[in-house]
Motif scaffolding. Sequence first.
Motif, mmCIF file in Angstrom:
data_model
loop_
_atom_site.group_PDB
_atom_site.id
_atom_site.type_symbol
_atom_site.label_atom_id
_atom_site.label_comp_id
_atom_site.label_asym_id
_atom_site.label_seq_id
_atom_site.Cartn_x
_atom_site.Cartn_y
_atom_site.Cartn_z
ATOM 1 N N CYS A 134 0.839 -1.198 0.000
ATOM 2 C CA CYS A 134 0.000 0.000 0.000
ATOM 3 C C CYS A 134 0.875 1.249 0.000
ATOM 4 O O CYS A 134 1.838 1.337 0.765
ATOM 5 C CB CYS A 134 -0.878 0.055 1.250
ATOM 6 N N ILE A 135 0.539 2.201 -0.834
ATOM 7 C CA ILE A 135 1.241 3.482 -0.829
ATOM 8 C C ILE A 135 0.234 4.558 -1.213
ATOM 9 O O ILE A 135 -0.601 4.352 -2.103
ATOM 10 C CB ILE A 135 2.452 3.457 -1.794
ATOM 11 N N PRO A 136 0.236 5.700 -0.517
ATOM 12 C CA PRO A 136 -0.781 6.724 -0.786
ATOM 13 C C PRO A 136 -0.801 7.187 -2.239
ATOM 14 O O PRO A 136 -1.849 7.259 -2.868
ATOM 15 C CB PRO A 136 -0.391 7.869 0.162
ATOM 16 N N GLU A 137 0.381 7.513 -2.759
ATOM 17 C CA GLU A 137 0.486 7.967 -4.139
ATOM 18 C C GLU A 137 1.882 7.669 -4.648
ATOM 19 O O GLU A 137 2.795 7.369 -3.874
ATOM 20 C CB GLU A 137 0.191 9.464 -4.239
ATOM 21 N N LEU A 138 2.045 7.741 -5.946
ATOM 22 C CA LEU A 138 3.343 7.466 -6.552
ATOM 23 C C LEU A 138 3.883 8.742 -7.186
ATOM 24 O O LEU A 138 3.463 9.134 -8.275
ATOM 25 C CB LEU A 138 3.212 6.337 -7.579
ATOM 26 N N VAL A 139 4.770 9.384 -6.444
ATOM 27 C CA VAL A 139 5.447 10.584 -6.918
ATOM 28 C C VAL A 139 6.950 10.289 -6.902
ATOM 29 O O VAL A 139 7.378 9.221 -6.494
ATOM 30 C CB VAL A 139 5.120 11.799 -6.031
ATOM 31 N N ILE A 140 7.767 11.250 -7.331
ATOM 32 C CA ILE A 140 9.210 11.046 -7.295
ATOM 33 C C ILE A 140 9.703 11.313 -5.879
ATOM 34 O O ILE A 140 9.708 12.442 -5.403
ATOM 35 C CB ILE A 140 9.927 11.973 -8.295
ATOM 36 N N LYS B 259 -14.177 -0.787 -2.138
ATOM 37 C CA LYS B 259 -13.290 -1.307 -3.179
ATOM 38 C C LYS B 259 -11.954 -1.742 -2.584
ATOM 39 O O LYS B 259 -11.448 -2.831 -2.903
ATOM 40 C CB LYS B 259 -13.077 -0.230 -4.249
ATOM 41 N N ALA B 260 -11.385 -0.928 -1.704
ATOM 42 C CA ALA B 260 -10.082 -1.251 -1.113
ATOM 43 C C ALA B 260 -10.167 -2.504 -0.243
ATOM 44 O O ALA B 260 -9.300 -3.375 -0.305
ATOM 45 C CB ALA B 260 -9.575 -0.064 -0.292
ATOM 46 N N ARG B 261 -11.202 -2.613 0.555
ATOM 47 C CA ARG B 261 -11.332 -3.782 1.426
ATOM 48 C C ARG B 261 -11.494 -5.067 0.611
ATOM 49 O O ARG B 261 -10.991 -6.127 0.996
ATOM 50 C CB ARG B 261 -12.513 -3.593 2.390
ATOM 51 N N LYS B 262 -12.172 -4.969 -0.500
ATOM 52 C CA LYS B 262 -12.309 -6.126 -1.380
ATOM 53 C C LYS B 262 -10.936 -6.587 -1.874
ATOM 54 O O LYS B 262 -10.624 -7.778 -1.875
ATOM 55 C CB LYS B 262 -13.202 -5.775 -2.566
ATOM 56 N N TYR B 263 -10.084 -5.625 -2.242
ATOM 57 C CA TYR B 263 -8.733 -5.962 -2.681
ATOM 58 C C TYR B 263 -7.950 -6.632 -1.557
ATOM 59 O O TYR B 263 -7.277 -7.644 -1.757
ATOM 60 C CB TYR B 263 -7.985 -4.707 -3.135
ATOM 61 N N PHE B 264 -8.018 -6.051 -0.362
ATOM 62 C CA PHE B 264 -7.214 -6.541 0.757
ATOM 63 C C PHE B 264 -7.611 -7.960 1.174
ATOM 64 O O PHE B 264 -6.766 -8.778 1.541
ATOM 65 C CB PHE B 264 -7.321 -5.595 1.955
ATOM 66 N N TYR C 192 -8.050 -1.459 5.844
ATOM 67 C CA TYR C 192 -7.985 -2.909 6.099
ATOM 68 C C TYR C 192 -8.162 -3.248 7.578
ATOM 69 O O TYR C 192 -7.946 -4.376 7.985
ATOM 70 C CB TYR C 192 -6.678 -3.503 5.570
ATOM 71 N N ARG C 193 -8.559 -2.276 8.368
ATOM 72 C CA ARG C 193 -8.783 -2.519 9.797
ATOM 73 C C ARG C 193 -9.805 -3.646 9.979
ATOM 74 O O ARG C 193 -10.858 -3.663 9.354
ATOM 75 C CB ARG C 193 -9.289 -1.233 10.458
ATOM 76 N N GLY C 194 -9.466 -4.593 10.823
ATOM 77 C CA GLY C 194 -10.372 -5.706 11.109
ATOM 78 C C GLY C 194 -10.229 -6.886 10.179
ATOM 79 O O GLY C 194 -10.778 -7.959 10.451
#
Length: 390
Positions: free
Chosen positions: A34-40, A107-112, A130-132
Amino acid sequence: MIISLLPSFFSNQKPSTEPMYIKFLNYRSSLIFCIPELVIGGSEIALCEMLLALKETNIFDLSVITFNKITHPRYKYFFEEHGITVLDASKDETKPKFLRNILRLHKARKYFKQQDIIVDFKYTYAYRFYRGIKKPKICWLHCGFNYFQNHLNAELLSKYDKVVCLSNNIIHEIKENYPLLQDKIVRIYNPINVERILNQSNDIMFSTDGRYFVAVQRLDPHEKDVETVIRAFNIFAESNKELKLYIVGGGSVEYTDYLKGLCETDRIIFTGELKKPYSMIKNAEALILSSKMEVGEGLPMVLLESQALNTLCISSNVKSGPPEILLNGQAGLLFETSNPEDLANKLTAVCSDQVDVSKLVQYAKEQITRFSSKKSAEDFIKVIHEIRTE
């Protein structure tokens, strides 16, 4: 059935005679980073290097989840080229505002839930998603101890199976001050691939001439201290009319204009953000990194990259990170944090042969294997093995 990983799981490495300590069950583990965003930035570069090293083992199904759409072409190309799945958990701006966060959470919880192991690669940013969920969880801290104290919650971190730190110093500080994390803290260095960096240093991103120093860091008034670099070079330039300073990095227009206003010589040149500044680093007299003491550093990638390119490093002496990379001055120069006079003296010492640059660079070269991507990946696999056997 238990499968032992052979020492030669890195296809580009010669088989080692040393026994491997890691064993896995007979099914592939799926890891989601997991990463918030992809910047340099350093943590994003470290993530890409770790993904490549783990992909070489061929024992993981790897995916990355990000919470802001990927816009930087560097990362779009990277994931496509290496066949790593990217999951988008950004807000759907086409939906009504009151639904956006709910839909993103769903959507995120489904992925996790579909993964075997969750790796929050930048602090605890994604924990609420993803808590729980009953999966092994690893948190990765890209920071020094000052940042840890001011911004992170030790009680929340205790909910993870393992917490990865980047340096021995921060591990010592955390264990001393937060006993509840004693058994969870592990150290894994940021990984670098020296051969890849050397190859990419042949790509010229910005034309230079003459002798120069280079500073490669975000133009960020909150975490980095580019002001000290500029003030130091102003002092240095009074007695040295030859060398230039290139400042590589992106930032807001307002802050960049402010920094330019501090320059007292036209030999300070801003290049903006460069995809691969390795050519500039390789040909510099030295690379300069200046950080704020109140923020500190984790394990700055740019120092590792500079050592891989056999370029002298000059860094502010914050609590963790740079002193460990530069071995407290044996593999580079350290200056007092936020002290432009001390940094100016270091620049003068380099140019007037008051320090043995070749000795410092050679020692750094001999120690660079500490940060190899192979070693970091092995350390990470060991952590997963420990989680599976606890």
